[in-house]
Design a protein around this motif. Structure first.
Motif, PDB file in Angstrom:
ATOM      1  N   LEU A 284     -35.058  36.547 103.674  1.00 27.01           N
ATOM      2  CA  LEU A 284     -36.126  35.552 104.187  1.00 27.01           C
ATOM      3  C   LEU A 284     -36.097  34.418 103.462  1.00 27.01           C
ATOM      4  CD1 LEU A 284     -38.610  35.125 105.759  1.00 27.01           C
ATOM      5  CD2 LEU A 284     -40.145  36.004 103.904  1.00 27.01           C
ATOM      6  N   VAL A 285     -35.894  34.215 102.047  1.00 29.54           N
ATOM      7  CA  VAL A 285     -35.893  33.097 101.304  1.00 29.54           C
ATOM      8  C   VAL A 285     -34.588  32.291 101.753  1.00 29.54           C
ATOM      9  CG1 VAL A 285     -35.467  32.009  98.762  1.00 29.54           C
ATOM     10  CG2 VAL A 285     -36.755  33.921  99.295  1.00 29.54           C
ATOM     11  N   PHE A 286     -33.311  32.960 101.847  1.00 25.26           N
ATOM     12  CA  PHE A 286     -32.212  32.188 102.328  1.00 25.26           C
ATOM     13  C   PHE A 286     -32.485  31.634 103.642  1.00 25.26           C
ATOM     14  CE2 PHE A 286     -28.125  32.318 104.752  1.00 25.26           C
ATOM     15  CZ  PHE A 286     -27.649  31.132 104.227  1.00 25.26           C
ATOM     16  N   ARG A 287     -32.958  32.259 104.704  1.00 29.22           N
ATOM     17  CA  ARG A 287     -33.192  31.833 105.759  1.00 29.22           C
ATOM     18  C   ARG A 287     -34.107  30.490 105.832  1.00 29.22           C
ATOM     19  NH1 ARG A 287     -29.825  32.529 109.834  1.00 29.22           N
ATOM     20  NH2 ARG A 287     -28.617  34.469 109.210  1.00 29.22           N
ATOM     21  N   LEU A 288     -35.026  30.485 104.776  1.00 30.38           N
ATOM     22  CA  LEU A 288     -36.047  29.543 104.706  1.00 30.38           C
ATOM     23  C   LEU A 288     -35.505  28.198 104.179  1.00 30.38           C
ATOM     24  CD1 LEU A 288     -39.571  31.076 104.306  1.00 30.38           C
ATOM     25  CD2 LEU A 288     -38.321  30.556 106.578  1.00 30.38           C
ATOM     26  N   VAL A 289     -34.866  28.456 102.955  1.00 34.17           N
ATOM     27  CA  VAL A 289     -34.405  27.180 102.513  1.00 34.17           C
ATOM     28  C   VAL A 289     -32.971  26.967 102.577  1.00 34.17           C
ATOM     29  CG1 VAL A 289     -35.825  27.870 100.180  1.00 34.17           C
ATOM     30  CG2 VAL A 289     -33.510  28.523 100.139  1.00 34.17           C
ATOM     31  N   ARG A 290     -32.160  27.719 103.259  1.00 29.30           N
ATOM     32  CA  ARG A 290     -30.792  27.509 103.883  1.00 29.30           C
ATOM     33  C   ARG A 290     -29.788  27.103 102.677  1.00 29.30           C
ATOM     34  NH1 ARG A 290     -33.557  24.349 108.565  1.00 29.30           N
ATOM     35  NH2 ARG A 290     -34.265  22.939 106.916  1.00 29.30           N
ATOM     36  N   ASP A 291     -29.946  27.793 101.528  1.00 30.89           N
ATOM     37  CA  ASP A 291     -28.964  27.164 100.490  1.00 30.89           C
ATOM     38  C   ASP A 291     -28.872  28.472  99.529  1.00 30.89           C
ATOM     39  OD1 ASP A 291     -27.327  25.272  98.735  1.00 30.89           O
ATOM     40  OD2 ASP A 291     -28.830  26.102  97.304  1.00 30.89           O
ATOM     41  N   ARG A 292     -27.641  28.974  99.318  1.00 35.55           N
ATOM     42  CA  ARG A 292     -27.689  30.455  98.715  1.00 35.55           C
ATOM     43  C   ARG A 292     -27.798  30.208  97.319  1.00 35.55           C
ATOM     44  NH1 ARG A 292     -25.741  34.287 101.976  1.00 35.55           N
ATOM     45  NH2 ARG A 292     -24.754  33.425 103.865  1.00 35.55           N
TER      46      ARG A 292
END
Lengths: 320, 193
Positions: free
Chosen positions: B34-42
């Motif tokens: 969820l966090v990756f999908r929202l912030v788009r940076d690994r």
């Protein structure tokens, strides 16, 4: 079929695909679909979209996530424990009454200038005689292994370690190496070797607090550095933590700044609130630090304590 | 081993670090996704996921109902990501649902017998290309699509996580699917040229 007449049905198709429609709406939608090729095409494409979305799947969390969280939690617990111990006496009214006086006395005491100690020259750099020459570590919670020999907490402050000695902490142990102007907190399950100019961190985590330069120069560990198999961290008047996981070296800076060097020669200065990590290829990555909450800051080292546990090299240190 | 939320919570609250590590292992995939999908940076997603679990550790005693653990964890992950996006003001992808005219063009394209068939359009789709399209959606649609189709939460659970009415969640899902479909059709049209 006109676009407008299809619009009410088009709003039903995403729910139809997911089985979220009530029976009357299903009958309406299916009736329209039988007659309308454009809506059948639309439904078919929407089904393709949903099916492909479901196949994206969850991301795999990076392997270091769990260890990083647990390291933060340990630091947090250490800070909470420290403040609980510190705050316990304040439940007594007499202590609360005299606390401001005690604080003022302590402030006066701490503001005294440091007494000068021996100065030696190493590699052209002036540093204190106390540079990791002979340290009496203090610890609690469990055994500390010095040169692979187990020492229980009852021996804290009585054994002496010197450059070249290896130190390993067991689970739940908190070990402090107190020097003239710095405190090195060694976390559980950490292995390191004491060097004349700093520490070699073979694995685990340490947090270093180096006091800012005082009027009496010579008291700073001018050459202090932390090395790991793939990086070197040099302090620039600082509170910082270093974690070596076996693959990457990560440094989080709470105060001041440090410079971290990868083994390939690349280097990066890290300021307060920032972190940098070096991987096995020497690549440095950096960003805002979320590690080492302020509650985990080390207690200030007392000059008197330092003199007691950190005798001059020519003083007797037979309690090894 | 069965994961009994109530037991794990009480163990963590009594200081059992191993139970907390067990909880991290169970939820880290969902939180990180969820966090990756929202912030788009690994790298940012890793840092924020760490922050999420630290908040969970610090505030676990505030959770009154152990049955809500899963949705509470995802709520913390969602709020932490949104706070980061707000601070950085980086969510540059505004809701850009195409206007009625564009939708009508697409509809006509579907009616046109010379256009590629729906089957051929679907055949060109792939999860990785869909993933790219999702990452270009506005954050509120991205969140719903991620929770629903990538993480498999029910609409009721999503409504709890996002603290929104069920109808709003369903509307966002419908809207987001239309957007993705529309963009896919545009890609198909541009490819035809």
């Amino acid at each position: 079929m006109a676009f407008e007449s299809c619009q009410p049905y088009r709003e039903l198709y995403t729910d139809l695909i997911e089985g979220e429609l009530e029976s009357p709406d299903i009958i309406r939608a299916e009736g329209h679909l039988r007659e309308c090729p454009a809506c059948r095409a639309e439904l078919s494409i929407l089904r393709g979209v949903v099916s492909n979305l479901c196949e994206i799947g969850e991301e795999e969390a990076p392997v270091e996530l769990s260890s990083r969280v647990m390291a933060s939690v340990t630091a947090e617990s250490f800070g909470a424990f420290f403040w609980r111990i510190l705050g316990a006496p304040f439940q007594f009214p007499a202590v609360r009454l005299f606390a401001p006086v005690a604080a003022a006395v302590l402030l006066l005491f701490l503001s005294r200038p440091y007494l000068p100690v021996e100065i030696r020259i190493a590699n052209g750099v002036t540093s204190s005689s106390s540079d990791l020459a002979a340290i009496r570590p203090i610890w609690w919670g469990g055994n500390v292994y010095i040169n692979d020999q187990a020492h229980p907490p009852s021996e804290a402050g009585r054994v002496t370690i010197r450059p070249g000695d290896s130190i390993r902490t067991s689970d739940r142990v908190e070990l402090a190496l107190c020097l003239a102007d710095s405190t090195i907190d060694v976390r559980p399950r950490t292995s390191l070797i004491v060097k004349t100019d700093g520490l070699f961190l073979a694995g685990g985590k340490i947090q270093v607090k180096i006091e800012p330069p005082k009027a009496a120069a010579g008291h700073r560990l001018a050459t202090f550095k932390v090395t790991t198999p793939n990086a070197t961290v040099v302090h620039l008047g600082t509170v910082f933590g270093v974690l070596y996981s076996g693959l990457t070296t990560r440094t989080d800076v709470l105060e001041g700044k440090v410079r971290m060097f990868g083994n390939n020669g690349a280097s990066q200065e890290i300021g307060a609130g920032e972190y940098a990590s070096v991987d096995t290829g020497g690549v440095i990555q950096s960003g805002p630090s979320l590690d080492l909450p302020t509650s985990a800051r080390l207690p200030r080292t007392q000059p008197e304590d330092v003199r007691e546990i950190n005798p001059r090299p020519n003083a007797s240190s037979s309690a090894r | 081993m069965k994961f009994e939320e109530a037991d794990v919570i009480s163990a963590i609250l009594s200081g059992d670090k191993a139970s907390f590590e067990h909880l991290i292992k169970k939820y880290q995939g969902k939180v990180y996704t969820l966090v990756f999908r929202l912030v788009r940076d690994r790298e940012t997603a890793l840092d924020l996921s760490q922050e999420v679990f630290l908040k969970i550790y610090q505030k676990l005693s505030d959770l009154k109902d152990s049955g809500k653990l899963s949705s509470w964890i995802m709520q913390v992950a969602h709020n932490t990501s949104l706070d980061w996006l707000k601070k950085r003001k980086v969510d540059s992808f505004a809701a850009d649902f195409e206007d009625q005219q564009t939708q009508q063009k697409i509809f006509q394209h579907l009616q046109d017998t010379t256009s590629p068939s729906p089957e051929s359009i679907v055949e060109l789709m792939s999860p990785s290309r869909m993933s790219e399209l999702v990452s270009k959606l506005d954050v509120k649609y991205r969140t719903v699509i991620t929770l629903r189709f990538i993480e498999g939460y029910s609409f009721k659970e999503i409504a709890k996580i996002l603290n929104l009415p069920l109808s709003t969640v369903k509307f966002r899902k419908h809207y987001a699917l239309q957007l993705i479909k529309e963009r896919w059709m545009q890609i198909g049209r541009d490819g035809d040229r």
